[in-house]
Enzyme design. Sequence first.
Site, PDB file in Angstrom:
ATOM      1  CG  ASP A 102      -0.240  -0.029   2.746  1.00 42.70           C
ATOM      2  OD1 ASP A 102      -1.010   0.051   3.459  1.00 42.70           O
ATOM      3  OD2 ASP A 102       0.880   0.277   2.491  1.00 42.70           O
ATOM      4  CB  SER A 103       0.295   4.828  -0.912  1.00 41.58           C
ATOM      5  OG  SER A 103      -0.726   4.786  -0.403  1.00 41.58           O
ATOM      6  N   GLY A 104       0.896   3.868   2.106  1.00 42.17           N
ATOM      7  CA  GLY A 104       1.495   4.410   3.518  1.00 42.17           C
ATOM      8  C   GLY A 104       0.579   5.381   4.040  1.00 42.17           C
ATOM      9  N   GLY A 105      -0.400   5.960   3.263  1.00 44.63           N
ATOM     10  CA  GLY A 105      -1.335   7.138   3.644  1.00 44.63           C
ATOM     11  C   GLY A 105      -2.209   6.898   4.626  1.00 44.63           C
ATOM     12  CG  PHE A 106      -5.605   3.529   5.731  1.00 37.37           C
ATOM     13  CD1 PHE A 106      -5.425   2.282   6.680  1.00 37.37           C
ATOM     14  CD2 PHE A 106      -6.640   4.055   5.628  1.00 37.37           C
ATOM     15  CE1 PHE A 106      -6.456   1.846   7.544  1.00 37.37           C
ATOM     16  CE2 PHE A 106      -8.026   3.490   6.476  1.00 37.37           C
ATOM     17  CZ  PHE A 106      -7.619   2.228   7.400  1.00 37.37           C
ATOM     18  CG  ASP A 156      -5.488   6.755  -0.939  1.00 40.90           C
ATOM     19  OD1 ASP A 156      -4.458   6.408  -0.316  1.00 40.90           O
ATOM     20  OD2 ASP A 156      -6.508   6.067  -0.692  1.00 40.90           O
ATOM     21  CD  GLN A 199     -10.277   7.209  -0.610  1.00 41.58           C
ATOM     22  OE1 GLN A 199     -11.433   7.217  -0.082  1.00 41.58           O
ATOM     23  NE2 GLN A 199      -9.335   6.608  -0.548  1.00 41.58           N
ATOM     24  N   GLY A 226     -11.447   4.300   0.905  1.00 38.51           N
ATOM     25  CA  GLY A 226     -12.450   5.003   1.692  1.00 38.51           C
ATOM     26  C   GLY A 226     -13.791   3.970   2.310  1.00 38.51           C
ATOM     27  CG  ASP A 276      -5.610  -5.361   2.423  1.00 41.01           C
ATOM     28  OD1 ASP A 276      -6.372  -4.602   1.757  1.00 41.01           O
ATOM     29  OD2 ASP A 276      -5.318  -5.352   3.617  1.00 41.01           O
TER      30      ASP A 276
END
Length: 382
Positions: A102-106, A156, A199, A226, A276
């Site tokens: 994943d991109s890390g933002g969450f 995101d 989103q 989201g 996931d």
Amino acid sequence: TGAQLARTARMKLVNFSLLATDGMARRGRIDTPRGEINTPAFMPVGTAGTVKAMYPEQVRETGADILLGNTYHLMLRPGAERVASLGGLHDFMDWQRPILTDSGGFQVMSLAKLRKLTEKGVTFKSHIDGSSYELTPERSIEIQTLLDSDIIMQLDECISLPAERKEMERAMELSIRWADRSKTAFNNQLNRALFGIVQGGDDAELRARSAAGLKSIGFDGYAVGGLAVGEPQEVMFRVLSEVTPELPQDRPRYLMGVGKPDDILGGIERGIDMFDCVHPTRAGRHGHAYTRFGVINLKNARHRDDHRPLDEASPNPNCRRWSRAYLHHLVKAEEILGAMVLSQINLAYYQELTSGARAAIEAGRMTDFAAETRAAWAAGDI
Ligand SMILES: CNc1nc2cc3nc[nH]c(=O)c3cc2[nH]1
């Protein structure tokens, strides 16, 4: 080599094939340089370069084709450049099949301290040692490329629900601008895929605008983000029913962070290909076992004298080998073996569910499969 061929032919080495449909449900396959991913697919979460309490070969034996790594955790410890200098995440953890990161933002928004989000990206302090970091769309693509991930995600902004429409719109529009910057930074790498993330909260018009914006940028796959952020299941299902028809048929759809078995079955029925969730492994470490008949809380004293195995008809030897009394004992004693066995049992069940769905879609009997599966959960007698 494949890479040479790709360079000359400019051929993408990650490809999705739609093999069968049954209603909105889809059976597909993603071919990657490190192997194929059969969809619908459940991806075990290997947060910090390990699926907790499992050897990599055990994860494979449950039937998993792909696992998930978390950029936030790995960038903090041991560090993306360090993993790259050690040969990349596959060699680091010795899992040689596909990995999605994943991109890390969450995780930044849910774990980090002193977060500051701007148009450029997000700055934060590590929850481990307080050191400062910045995550931008460009840096996230760089980190996921350093990890040598096979499927990477745009950066995101995911907001929790319920939320004001203005807030959902702001985060959705920012995520589209970050999607564009992520695509540019990705620079059309042929040996891995880049997914965009839809989103828009629970608002159909915002979701449609997000899907259209991502389609015009163009991605190798489309995640529905989201969701699984506190909304009721029926809200999640309504949003899925509205948004999956807006997504390209010939690209994978990935529902992030989902979920329990009934969430996954409902997601497959609404056109989702990839899932996931930390739930099966986390629940296993907390004494909950997922079976064909639903979930059993092995902490409960009622199991203390129960010599029956968990499920004597299960294809999984671990469901037949020990008594419920023994599993109860391991859980009460907080023995390490308890976490190991229940993690394996739960991951194996999630793979039984998704492989059963793949077979059902191929045979055009998804409606029956879903009904039979729900009936077994409802029958209970566990
Ligand atoms: C456990 N629930 C859940 N895990 C998620 C991870 C995500 N990553 C990126 N973007 C998301 O929107 C997003 C949503 C999520 N919901």
